[in-house]
Design a protein around this motif. Structure first.
Motif, PDB file in Angstrom:
ATOM      1  N   PRO A  51      83.216 -77.648  37.140  1.00 11.22           N
ATOM      2  CA  PRO A  51      84.321 -77.275  38.031  1.00 11.22           C
ATOM      3  C   PRO A  51      85.636 -77.836  37.522  1.00 11.22           C
ATOM      4  O   PRO A  51      85.672 -78.861  36.840  1.00 11.22           O
ATOM      5  CB  PRO A  51      83.932 -77.913  39.370  1.00 11.22           C
ATOM      6  N   LEU A  52      86.715 -77.145  37.849  1.00  7.62           N
ATOM      7  CA  LEU A  52      88.055 -77.626  37.527  1.00  7.62           C
ATOM      8  C   LEU A  52      88.652 -78.224  38.799  1.00  7.62           C
ATOM      9  O   LEU A  52      89.098 -77.494  39.689  1.00  7.62           O
ATOM     10  CB  LEU A  52      88.918 -76.488  36.997  1.00  7.62           C
ATOM     11  N   LYS A  53      88.640 -79.510  38.888  1.00  5.49           N
ATOM     12  CA  LYS A  53      89.104 -80.191  40.099  1.00  5.49           C
ATOM     13  C   LYS A  53      90.582 -79.920  40.330  1.00  5.49           C
ATOM     14  O   LYS A  53      91.382 -79.956  39.408  1.00  5.49           O
ATOM     15  CB  LYS A  53      88.842 -81.688  39.987  1.00  5.49           C
ATOM     16  N   GLY A  54      90.897 -79.662  41.577  1.00  7.29           N
ATOM     17  CA  GLY A  54      92.283 -79.392  41.946  1.00  7.29           C
ATOM     18  C   GLY A  54      92.680 -77.949  41.818  1.00  7.29           C
ATOM     19  O   GLY A  54      93.696 -77.524  42.379  1.00  7.29           O
ATOM     20  N   GLN A  55      91.893 -77.156  41.083  1.00  8.44           N
ATOM     21  CA  GLN A  55      92.215 -75.732  40.928  1.00  8.44           C
ATOM     22  C   GLN A  55      91.253 -74.837  41.691  1.00  8.44           C
ATOM     23  O   GLN A  55      91.523 -73.656  41.889  1.00  8.44           O
ATOM     24  CB  GLN A  55      92.185 -75.361  39.442  1.00  8.44           C
ATOM     25  N   GLY A  56      90.102 -75.392  42.078  1.00 11.33           N
ATOM     26  CA  GLY A  56      89.119 -74.587  42.793  1.00 11.33           C
ATOM     27  C   GLY A  56      88.367 -73.633  41.893  1.00 11.33           C
ATOM     28  O   GLY A  56      87.640 -72.761  42.367  1.00 11.33           O
ATOM     29  N   GLY A  57      88.547 -73.754  40.579  1.00 10.59           N
ATOM     30  CA  GLY A  57      87.906 -72.847  39.643  1.00 10.59           C
ATOM     31  C   GLY A  57      86.662 -73.455  39.021  1.00 10.59           C
ATOM     32  O   GLY A  57      86.318 -74.618  39.246  1.00 10.59           O
ATOM     33  N   MET A  58      85.983 -72.627  38.218  1.00  8.18           N
ATOM     34  CA  MET A  58      84.755 -73.054  37.565  1.00  8.18           C
ATOM     35  C   MET A  58      84.710 -72.472  36.158  1.00  8.18           C
ATOM     36  O   MET A  58      84.949 -71.272  35.960  1.00  8.18           O
ATOM     37  CB  MET A  58      83.533 -72.581  38.368  1.00  8.18           C
ATOM     38  N   MET A  59      84.430 -73.308  35.182  1.00 10.54           N
ATOM     39  CA  MET A  59      84.165 -72.832  33.833  1.00 10.54           C
ATOM     40  C   MET A  59      82.714 -72.367  33.780  1.00 10.54           C
ATOM     41  O   MET A  59      81.816 -73.054  34.298  1.00 10.54           O
ATOM     42  CB  MET A  59      84.406 -73.933  32.806  1.00 10.54           C
ATOM     43  N   VAL A  60      82.479 -71.201  33.185  1.00  9.32           N
ATOM     44  CA  VAL A  60      81.124 -70.658  33.137  1.00  9.32           C
ATOM     45  C   VAL A  60      80.760 -70.336  31.691  1.00  9.32           C
ATOM     46  O   VAL A  60      81.622 -70.044  30.857  1.00  9.32           O
ATOM     47  CB  VAL A  60      80.988 -69.390  34.010  1.00  9.32           C
ATOM     48  N   ARG A  61      79.466 -70.385  31.390  1.00  4.44           N
ATOM     49  CA  ARG A  61      78.967 -70.068  30.056  1.00  4.44           C
ATOM     50  C   ARG A  61      78.545 -68.613  29.988  1.00  4.44           C
ATOM     51  O   ARG A  61      77.754 -68.144  30.828  1.00  4.44           O
ATOM     52  CB  ARG A  61      77.790 -70.975  29.710  1.00  4.44           C
ATOM     53  N   LEU A  62      79.096 -67.911  29.004  1.00  8.14           N
ATOM     54  CA  LEU A  62      78.698 -66.551  28.683  1.00  8.14           C
ATOM     55  C   LEU A  62      77.873 -66.600  27.403  1.00  8.14           C
ATOM     56  O   LEU A  62      77.794 -67.656  26.759  1.00  8.14           O
ATOM     57  CB  LEU A  62      79.936 -65.675  28.503  1.00  8.14           C
ATOM     58  N   PRO A  63      77.235 -65.506  26.984  1.00  5.45           N
ATOM     59  CA  PRO A  63      76.392 -65.560  25.783  1.00  5.45           C
ATOM     60  C   PRO A  63      77.094 -66.091  24.541  1.00  5.45           C
ATOM     61  O   PRO A  63      76.531 -66.904  23.807  1.00  5.45           O
ATOM     62  CB  PRO A  63      75.965 -64.105  25.600  1.00  5.45           C
ATOM     63  N   ASN A  64      78.327 -65.653  24.280  1.00  4.97           N
ATOM     64  CA  ASN A  64      79.028 -66.076  23.067  1.00  4.97           C
ATOM     65  C   ASN A  64      80.443 -66.563  23.353  1.00  4.97           C
ATOM     66  O   ASN A  64      81.293 -66.542  22.460  1.00  4.97           O
ATOM     67  CB  ASN A  64      79.089 -64.925  22.057  1.00  4.97           C
ATOM     68  N   ALA A  65      80.702 -66.983  24.588  1.00  8.63           N
ATOM     69  CA  ALA A  65      82.059 -67.383  24.955  1.00  8.63           C
ATOM     70  C   ALA A  65      82.015 -68.241  26.213  1.00  8.63           C
ATOM     71  O   ALA A  65      80.967 -68.407  26.844  1.00  8.63           O
ATOM     72  CB  ALA A  65      82.939 -66.153  25.174  1.00  8.63           C
ATOM     73  N   THR A  66      83.180 -68.749  26.569  1.00 10.66           N
ATOM     74  CA  THR A  66      83.355 -69.491  27.810  1.00 10.66           C
ATOM     75  C   THR A  66      84.240 -68.679  28.739  1.00 10.66           C
ATOM     76  O   THR A  66      85.236 -68.096  28.310  1.00 10.66           O
ATOM     77  CB  THR A  66      84.010 -70.854  27.546  1.00 10.66           C
ATOM     78  N   GLY A  67      83.874 -68.623  30.010  1.00 15.57           N
ATOM     79  CA  GLY A  67      84.656 -67.880  30.989  1.00 15.57           C
ATOM     80  C   GLY A  67      85.294 -68.807  32.006  1.00 15.57           C
ATOM     81  O   GLY A  67      84.841 -69.937  32.215  1.00 15.57           O
TER      82      GLY A  67
END
Length: 342
Positions: A51-67
């Protein structure tokens, strides 16, 4: 040459589509050179990373990239989640994704997270709306998913609409029933030819033979779109120059020295600006360095600017004036920049 035409061909060895309106390149789509990058519309099973604290977002793993998922509250690291790519990633940044997955085609949009049958508000004929609802019910009667019928359905064949709904419903059911816990591509995004069929209005003519770009001089139009200089009416001009941080648009009056020269140049620039941004595939922050004009003319200028972008296919927000007198726009990055794609 009056009228509209769509040219489907290959450019630099990749599928590309051009929309020509009255002899000018009005829109241009090309497949990315790197076939492995996630394209807008693609649906993935992603895995929440951090999670990205303070932004309410989340980094996620894709097959060949980061989302990057902006609406990440309530999610935990390691949790699988369905996401859809919403735009191209800037260099060095994560791919923008959303958890609000849509299955969109030329006539129908299936909305798994928003139940209900809806008809575009642009269709106002009540008899036609009733007819379209009957078609929707006949295909969606046993489904709990939602459906939106687009405005082009007003003039479309009933069988084509029903087939399109069924195709999107099948895609939705296939994706949502897929099992697994690891990052995986579940549905690829549309290529340029499919995207042209899906989103462009019906043209007066369509050409899909090999060499169509050369025959219709599309190659020359593409080369013009790669040059920053744009000639405007009345001797005015503008430069459209992308940088890493923003797209700078500089408007010049040319040889016109009349009191109204600045206003005329600015109006000519913004009327052509949506087309220039579309064909160049530019988005993000856009700063207009306008020709000098009186502050009393700003309201008129904004009205013309708003009208110019009203029917543009890419979402654009008019942010407003800066203290230095520049005007700023924020445009969705759903196109691959033409210069980068070359």
């Amino acid at each position: 040459m009056k009228g509209t035409s769509v040219i489907l061909d290959q450019y630099k060895g990749r599928a590309a589509a051009a929309f020509i309106e009255d002899g000018k390149l009005s829109d241009f789509l090309i497949d990315p050179a790197d076939q492995t990058i996630p394209v807008p519309g693609a649906v993935f099973r992603a895995v929440c990373d951090r999670p990205l604290k303070g932004q309410g977002g989340m980094m996620v793993r894709l097959p060949n990239a980061t989302g990057f998922l902006r609406e990440g509250r309530g999610l935990a690291p390691g949790q699988p989640i369905l996401v859809q790519v919403t735009g191209y990633a800037e260099e060095g940044k994560a791919v923008p994704v959303t958890a609000k997955v849509l299955f969109k085609s030329r006539y129908a949009i299936v909305t798994p997270n928003a139940p209900g049958l809806n008809i575009s508000r642009a269709i106002r004929d009540e008899d036609k709306r009733d007819e379209l609802l009957e078609i929707a019910h006949s295909v969606m009667e046993e489904s709990e998913y939602g459906l939106i019928l687009r405005s082009i359905c007003e003039t479309a064949d009933a069988d084509e609409i029903a087939e399109d709904i069924a195709t999107m419903l099948g895609d939705a059911e296939g994706v949502l029933s897929a099992e697994g816990t690891e990052p995986e591509l579940l549905l690829d995004g549309p290529n340029s030819h499919l995207l042209a069929w899906r989103d462009w209005p019906t043209p007066d003519s369509i050409t899909d033979e090999q060499g169509g770009f050369a025959t219709h001089e599309v190659d020359d139009m593409i080369e013009q779109a790669l040059v920053p200089f744009v000639r405007l009416s009345g001797g005015a001009s503008m430069y459209v120059e992308p940088t890493r941080a923003l797209v700078a648009v500089d408007v010049n009056t040319g040889g016109d020295t009349s009191p109204a020269a600045g206003m005329k140049a600015n109006i000519a620039a913004v009327r052509d600006l949506p087309r220039q941004l579309r064909t160049r595939g530019l988005g993000g922050q856009i700063t207009l360095d306008l020709a000098p004009m009186a502050k009393k003319d700003r309201q008129t200028f904004e009205s013309i600017l708003r009208a110019a972008f009203k029917h543009d296919s890419v979402d654009t927000t008019l942010a407003g004036w800066t203290p230095l007198g520049h005007f700023e726009l924020q445009r969705k990055r759903e196109r691959l920049p033409l210069a980068e794609g070359m």
